[in-house]
Write a protein that holds these residues in place. Structure first.
Motif, PDB file in Angstrom:
ATOM      1  N   GLU A 161       0.813  -1.207   0.000  1.00  0.00           N
ATOM      2  CA  GLU A 161       0.000   0.000   0.000  1.00  0.00           C
ATOM      3  C   GLU A 161       0.851   1.264   0.000  1.00  0.00           C
ATOM      4  O   GLU A 161       0.477   2.269  -0.601  1.00  0.00           O
ATOM      5  N   ALA A 162       1.998   1.224   0.672  1.00  0.00           N
ATOM      6  CA  ALA A 162       2.845   2.415   0.745  1.00  0.00           C
ATOM      7  C   ALA A 162       3.309   2.848  -0.637  1.00  0.00           C
ATOM      8  O   ALA A 162       3.390   4.035  -0.937  1.00  0.00           O
ATOM      9  N   LYS A 163       3.604   1.865  -1.513  1.00  0.00           N
ATOM     10  CA  LYS A 163       4.045   2.209  -2.867  1.00  0.00           C
ATOM     11  C   LYS A 163       2.913   2.854  -3.649  1.00  0.00           C
ATOM     12  O   LYS A 163       3.122   3.813  -4.398  1.00  0.00           O
ATOM     13  N   VAL A 164       1.692   2.356  -3.480  1.00  0.00           N
ATOM     14  CA  VAL A 164       0.534   2.955  -4.147  1.00  0.00           C
ATOM     15  C   VAL A 164       0.352   4.399  -3.706  1.00  0.00           C
ATOM     16  O   VAL A 164       0.117   5.298  -4.516  1.00  0.00           O
ATOM     17  N   VAL A 165       0.489   4.624  -2.392  1.00  0.00           N
ATOM     18  CA  VAL A 165       0.347   5.977  -1.863  1.00  0.00           C
ATOM     19  C   VAL A 165       1.412   6.891  -2.448  1.00  0.00           C
ATOM     20  O   VAL A 165       1.129   8.015  -2.864  1.00  0.00           O
ATOM     21  N   ALA A 166       2.661   6.418  -2.501  1.00  0.00           N
ATOM     22  CA  ALA A 166       3.752   7.242  -3.018  1.00  0.00           C
ATOM     23  C   ALA A 166       3.525   7.623  -4.473  1.00  0.00           C
ATOM     24  O   ALA A 166       3.716   8.787  -4.869  1.00  0.00           O
ATOM     25  N   ASN A 167       3.101   6.656  -5.297  1.00  0.00           N
ATOM     26  CA  ASN A 167       2.858   6.937  -6.710  1.00  0.00           C
ATOM     27  C   ASN A 167       1.702   7.916  -6.898  1.00  0.00           C
ATOM     28  O   ASN A 167       1.762   8.827  -7.727  1.00  0.00           O
ATOM     29  N   ALA A 168       0.643   7.723  -6.114  1.00  0.00           N
ATOM     30  CA  ALA A 168      -0.508   8.611  -6.224  1.00  0.00           C
ATOM     31  C   ALA A 168      -0.149  10.029  -5.809  1.00  0.00           C
ATOM     32  O   ALA A 168      -0.560  11.004  -6.438  1.00  0.00           O
ATOM     33  N   LEU A 169       0.647  10.150  -4.755  1.00  0.00           N
ATOM     34  CA  LEU A 169       1.041  11.471  -4.280  1.00  0.00           C
ATOM     35  C   LEU A 169       1.871  12.203  -5.318  1.00  0.00           C
ATOM     36  O   LEU A 169       1.681  13.396  -5.561  1.00  0.00           O
ATOM     37  N   ASP A 170       2.766  11.489  -5.965  1.00  0.00           N
ATOM     38  CA  ASP A 170       3.599  12.111  -6.992  1.00  0.00           C
ATOM     39  C   ASP A 170       2.747  12.607  -8.150  1.00  0.00           C
ATOM     40  O   ASP A 170       2.955  13.705  -8.673  1.00  0.00           O
TER      41      ASP A 170
END
Length: 462
Positions: A161-170
């Motif tokens: 989930e952390a990777k999904v959050v990071a990509n979405a934030l970018d």
């Protein structure tokens, strides 16, 4: 007797949209030139009455009065991403959230994250090689995001989930920057492809954050991270705690503010150190004398005064946020001047930090200027990299600690020399980013220390 702001001297208007074109073309140069017109400079941005403040007393007056002066319209667009987080909330909603979050950012609590910051930096340095060419801004963005995600969720940014959050934030950051360039004339609800991607990114981010919150509640475990602290935070008066929506908004705010500004501050610092080798040599000498090749700890920071001065001076010349906006929520006053409801108030860290009235040789990179005596005589409202007043950045101590630890860790072992001919362009958006990055050639100046076996397992890439 009160006076009308819009009768004061102002830059000439060269367009039917007032000063909007000049501000859009080169905001930093335009606002710097406005300083010559006085303490309050009236501007016309389309149909929006606006003024720039250059008097520190007026700046403090506005920043302290959160009821009369709320976040400006441009910043409120961020609510679609951050909801009612501390950066965007107003009134009672903001006051309650601030009270709940205050204990989370107590100095003793955030000091515990110092080891995580150094561990992740060490991991990054293990992958660096002498002579490599890097975009060090991209490196700092990746590193600080990994750190903030670890501090919030106690998990690596590459995991689930952390990777999904990071990509979405970018993706949402790129969307916001594009909309600022369009002066928000294209609404986010309009079904353009970039708007659809933006809404999809927020939905993905929400799903990931809510899942992490739900899992934490189901397991009823305290993992000693910022999410656990936010979940445990309790209002002293009402004994209420944050619901899932409030937790989501604060987590999104922490992810945006918790890595972007520190990464930018460090990127500009590497640029300035490369341009000033004598200052870099003095920094390296302090690090060698104090740390003697070892990784820094929180306790070492008080013995690294020049390291702290370098960061302060870097944030003076290149503040992580170069412009703040407020809006008059009602008819009010600034000093002796009338301010009508709806007027936008602009405060520029870039302008104030380079003000010749307060800084000798304001364009020069001089860390030595930051003596205790100098800071005491500097008026409030002049040096404001983290804002001021009741809405001063709640993560100020976290960011200062992180910047100092990362600089002290990296500068012991590597130099970053700017690539000849590479153009570095400040981009004043939500934050002050180098638009095309900062291209450098790495030079290893010392070997990385070997870690004890137990710490090696913690710091090894996963």
């Amino acid at each position: 007797m009160t006076k009308d702001i819009f009768e004061l001297p102002a830059p000439p208007v060269s367009s039917i949209v007032g000063h909007l074109f000049d501000l859009g073309q080169d905001p930093l140069s335009f606002l710097s030139a406005c300083r010559d017109y006085g303490d309050i400079v009236p501007l016309r941005l389309g149909l929006t009455p606006t003024c720039l403040l250059t008097n520190p007393e007026y700046i403090e007056e506005v920043l302290k009065n959160r009821e009369h002066f709320i976040k400006s319209r441009g910043f409120r667009v961020l609510k679609s991403l951050l909801g009612e987080g501390l950066l965007t909330a107003e009134g009672d909603s903001w006051f309650r959230q601030r009270r709940l979050a205050q204990s989370v950012f107590h100095q003793k609590r955030i000091s515990g994250y110092g080891e995580t910051m150094v561990d992740y930096t060490y991991r990054m340095l293990q992958s660096w090689q002498d002579g490599e060419v890097h975009d060090i801004h991209a490196d700092m963005m990746r590193l600080t995001l990994e750190i903030v995600m670890k501090c919030i969720f106690n998990t690596d940014v590459n995991a689930g989930e952390a990777k999904v959050v990071a990509n979405a934030l970018d993706m949402t950051m790129h969307w916001f920057e594009s909309k600022r360039r369009q002066n928000f004339l294209v609404w986010e609800w309009f079904p353009r492809p970039e708007n659809i991607r933006y809404r999809h990114a927020i939905a993905e981010m929400d799903a990931a954050i809510y899942q992490l919150i739900s899992d934490r509640r189901d397991r009823n475990e305290n993992r000693n991270d910022l999410l656990s602290m936010l979940m445990d935070a309790q209002d002293e008066e009402t004994h209420e705690q944050m619901n899932d929506q409030q937790l989501r908004d604060e987590v999104a705010t922490l992810m945006l503010a918790g890595h972007e500004t520190t990464a930018n501050a460090l990127s500009w610092t590497w640029m300035l150190l490369s341009q000033h080798p004598q200052i870099r040599a003095k920094l390296e000498a302090e690090l060698q004398q104090v740390l003697q090749g070892n990784l820094p700890t929180i306790d070492d920071l008080r013995r690294l005064p020049y390291t702290q001065q370098v960061i302060k001076e870097s944030m003076r010349l290149y503040p992580p946020v170069s412009l703040m906006g407020r809006e008059a929520a009602q008819d009010t006053k600034i000093g002796e001047y009338e301010v009508s409801q709806g007027t936008t108030i602009m405060i520029s860290q870039w302008v104030m930090h380079r003000h010749p009235q307060y800084f000798e040789r304001p364009e020069a990179f001089q860390p030595e200027r930051w003596t205790e005596e100098f800071e005491k005589q500097l008026p409030r409202g002049v040096y404001i990299p983290f804002g001021d007043g009741p809405r001063i950045c709640i993560g100020k101590s976290f960011a200062q600690m992180e910047a100092a630890l990362l600089l002290a860790t990296i500068a012991q072992y590597f130099q970053a020399d700017l690539m000849f001919g590479f153009s570095i362009v400040p981009q004043p958006s939500i934050t002050l980013r180098p638009e095309y990055g900062v291209k450098v050639k790495l030079k290893q100046i010392a070997h990385l220390p070997s870690l004890p076996k137990q710490q090696e397992q913690v710091s090894a890439p996963r």
